[in-house]
Scaffold this motif. Structure first.
Motif, PDB file in Angstrom:
ATOM      1  N   UNK A  55      -6.935  -2.788 -10.635  1.00 47.13           N
ATOM      2  CA  UNK A  55      -7.811  -2.957  -9.468  1.00 47.13           C
ATOM      3  C   UNK A  55      -7.330  -4.072  -8.559  1.00 47.13           C
ATOM      4  N   UNK A  56      -6.828  -5.147  -9.159  1.00 46.18           N
ATOM      5  CA  UNK A  56      -6.328  -6.271  -8.354  1.00 46.18           C
ATOM      6  C   UNK A  56      -5.164  -5.837  -7.478  1.00 46.18           C
ATOM      7  N   UNK A  57      -4.233  -5.088  -8.054  1.00 45.17           N
ATOM      8  CA  UNK A  57      -3.092  -4.590  -7.281  1.00 45.17           C
ATOM      9  C   UNK A  57      -3.570  -3.664  -6.163  1.00 45.17           C
ATOM     10  N   UNK A  58      -4.525  -2.807  -6.487  1.00 40.25           N
ATOM     11  CA  UNK A  58      -5.028  -1.835  -5.513  1.00 40.25           C
ATOM     12  C   UNK A  58      -5.793  -2.516  -4.373  1.00 40.25           C
ATOM     13  N   UNK A  59      -6.538  -3.579  -4.691  1.00 41.05           N
ATOM     14  CA  UNK A  59      -7.405  -4.223  -3.702  1.00 41.05           C
ATOM     15  C   UNK A  59      -6.785  -5.444  -3.026  1.00 41.05           C
TER      16      UNK A  59
END
Length: 289
Positions: free
Chosen positions: A264-268
């Protein structure tokens, strides 16, 4: 050709100023003659004076090194990231993004009951009476982010591409932490042990420094880097080994939170740091022109 030479010279001056600023910051911590270790109350209080002094003089380094044509278009305050536009977003969105990265450790804190402590008023009352807590989670993040992000990054952004600066300015931040090597040896650590700890700290602080530099570049806010730094100091390096000590379903869930948090961190990362959210288009254009 002459313009190219001027540009090279200006970049050399910017790098030189960043080096001097790093040395000045670390040197300010050691001007006090004391037999005590760094966690002694007297040492902590004196170093508070040092970093307050750095708050006052660090912007001077930026003012001396920044191209005056930039200052004709934007104030020094804006370059330092001291803005009111988008302040609410700058406080909460990078913090939320970083919490996502730490989903695994936060899940462990939920399991061991540590997370409940934050709801206790006495925890915060006792924390604000603790010099080491104030140093680690308030003074250190404030002073380090102001010096190594707010004052250094505009200097380098006038010479290099933004992503080059993101991965360059953390080196000043990481190397500055090598001053702990001397302190550890005074505490009885062998040179090898102290060096190993310092190298790990260099790796971790440089990695975090790149993240913080990216946040500053995208948001244009000093407060964003402070909040993220304070939160990361509190969480520490993720203890994956502790996660493996859990048993059964609980272990599986915690490991899934580690993986989910990273994905999620990479995506956001880019959506939650979109410069327009923070009214940062002007800052971005000025510093990369």
């Amino acid at each position: 050709m002459e313009l190219k030479c001027d540009a090279i010279f200006n970049c050399f001056i910017s790098i030189f100023i960043c080096i001097i600023l790093s040395i000045t910051y670390v040197g300010s911590l050691y001007i006090w003659r004391t037999p005590h270790h760094r966690d002694h109350p007297d040492v902590v209080k004196k170093r508070f004076i040092s970093v307050f002094f750095m708050f006052l003089i660090s912007p001077i380094f930026l003012y001396v090194g920044i191209n005056k044509s930039i200052l004709d278009k934007v104030s020094l305050r804006i370059l330092l990231g001291l803005r009111s536009e988008g302040l609410f977003q700058a406080i909460f969105m990078p913090w939320f993004l970083t919490m996502i990265l730490f989903l695994g450790p936060l899940a462990m804190q939920t399991c061991n009951g540590y997370l409940k402590m934050y709801a206790e008023p006495m925890y915060w009352i006792s924390s604000f009476k603790d010099l080491l807590w104030i140093r680690n989670f308030l003074v250190a993040p404030l002073s380090e982010e102001f010096t190594f992000r707010s004052c250094m990054m505009p200097l380098l952004l006038q010479c290099f591409q933004p992503m080059t600066v993101v991965f360059t300015v953390p080196l000043f931040f990481g190397i500055a932490h090598f001053h702990h090597l001397r302190e550890r040896m005074k505490q009885g650590f062998s040179l090898q042990s102290a060096l190993q700890i310092s190298l790990f700290q260099f790796f971790f602080t440089t990695l975090f420094g790149a993240y913080s530099a990216f946040i500053f570049l995208r948001t244009g806010h000093f407060i964003s880097t402070f909040v993220v730094h304070a939160f990361c100091n509190h969480m520490g390096f993720p203890n994956v080994e502790e996660a493996f000590n859990y048993k059964g379903v609980k272990k599986v869930i915690i490991m899934l939170f580690f993986i989910l948090g990273a994905i999620l961190w990479i995506y956001l990362l880019y959506p939650l740091t979109e410069p327009s959210w923070y009214y940062n288009d002007y800052f971005w254009n000025i510093t990369t022109s």
